[in-house]
Design an enzyme around this catalytic site. Structure first.
Site, PDB file in Angstrom:
ATOM      1  N   HIS A  64       4.841   4.829  -4.208  1.00  0.00           N
ATOM      2  CA  HIS A  64       3.430   4.687  -4.586  1.00  0.00           C
ATOM      3  C   HIS A  64       2.830   6.048  -4.933  1.00  0.00           C
ATOM      4  O   HIS A  64       3.140   7.059  -4.309  1.00  0.00           O
ATOM      5  CB  HIS A  64       2.662   4.067  -3.419  1.00  0.00           C
ATOM      6  N   GLY A 108       7.137   2.920  -1.154  1.00  0.00           N
ATOM      7  CA  GLY A 108       7.046   1.648  -1.851  1.00  0.00           C
ATOM      8  C   GLY A 108       8.156   1.409  -2.846  1.00  0.00           C
ATOM      9  O   GLY A 108       8.423   0.259  -3.215  1.00  0.00           O
ATOM     10  N   TYR A 138       1.249  -0.771   6.019  1.00  0.00           N
ATOM     11  CA  TYR A 138       1.967  -1.548   5.006  1.00  0.00           C
ATOM     12  C   TYR A 138       1.521  -2.999   5.088  1.00  0.00           C
ATOM     13  O   TYR A 138       1.074  -3.472   6.135  1.00  0.00           O
ATOM     14  CB  TYR A 138       3.482  -1.416   5.183  1.00  0.00           C
TER      15      TYR A 138
END
Length: 259
Positions: A64, A108, A138
């Site tokens: 991410h 991610g 998460y």
């Protein structure tokens, strides 16, 4: 400037993550390109898709884009977040997706790799789940995704320690389908893709969708879902969340206080 390279040959599509200066971070711009490419491949009757980085890459993807995470008080992994969008795209596309993984996979991007149908790695491959390093909660669907693939204790170790899982251990716990030498990674991957492309695309797409539906056939009652969302909000409303992101941007170690 494009952040991916896409090509189609003999019913086999390839998406190469092509933002090496940012370690193929899953930014909104890169994710948008991946989604558009997958849509084009699907319309072009592509039978298999290979998702990869460039040969010799030290990082397959850094996960991410932390710079795009929202401010405290907003869910950092909401339904329309770029990471969640690309995970859905890979999981829902009728084409089998093979992840050809050379180099390390962070945060991610581990979820992206696990969203692929088959994972092929080499000795330089590793997986490191990093949300606890920057104080990010998460999401439930992502954690369940990990739990469907490996044992709960392995998931806990990955999330709690944020230490890399080696290629050899990733194969043992069921993350990697195959572990092959670096110099044979591309040949092995595309030979598997060619094998798959010779079979019935309709049969394969239906089987893929059945597996997706069955693997998520564990309903949560509304109270449990609300409890999970409440737990996650404790984190993204916290000073630890602010500190984690600030420390990342300032390239220093965070000082977490647990509040």
């Amino acid at each position: 400037m494009s952040l991916i390279i896409s090509q189609l040959q003999d019913h086999i599509g390839t998406i190469v993550l092509d933002d090496p200066h940012r370690r193929n971070v899953l930014s909104k711009a890169l994710v948008d390109e991946v989604m558009h490419a997958m849509e084009w491949f699907q319309k072009s009757k592509t039978r298999v898709l290979v998702l990869r980085a460039h040969s010799g890459a030290k990082v397959w993807s850094a996960g991410h884009d932390v710079r795009e995470l929202p401010l405290p008080g907003r869910d950092p992994l909401a339904y329309n977040d770029p990471l969640i969008t690309v995970l859905r795209g890979v999981q829902n596309t009728p084409m089998p997706v093979i992840a050809m993984i050379e180099g390390s996979v962070w945060g991610g991007a581990c979820d992206l790799a696990l969203s692929c149908d088959i994972l092929i790695g080499c000795p330089t491959t590793s997986f490191c789940m990093t949300p606890a390093k920057i104080g990010v909660p998460y999401n439930a669907s992502g954690i369940l995704h990990f739990m469907n693939i490996m044992g709960a204790n392995i998931v806990k170790e990955m999330f709690f320690t944020a230490k890399p899982l080696s290629a050899e251990r990733a194969e043992r716990v069921g993350i990697l389908n195959h572990l092959v030498p670096v110099d044979g990674l591309e040949e092995f991957t595309y030979e598997m893709a060619r094998n798959i492309s010779r079979h019935s695309p309709l049969s394969i797409s239906v089987i893929k969708e059945q597996i997706r539906l069955l693997s998520s056939a564990y309903p949560l009652n509304p109270l449990t879902f609300e409890r999970i969302q409440g737990l996650r909000r404790l984190v993204y409303d916290s000073t630890d969340y602010t500190e984690g992101i600030q420390a990342f941007l300032e390239k220093r170690s965070p000082v977490f206080t647990g509040v």
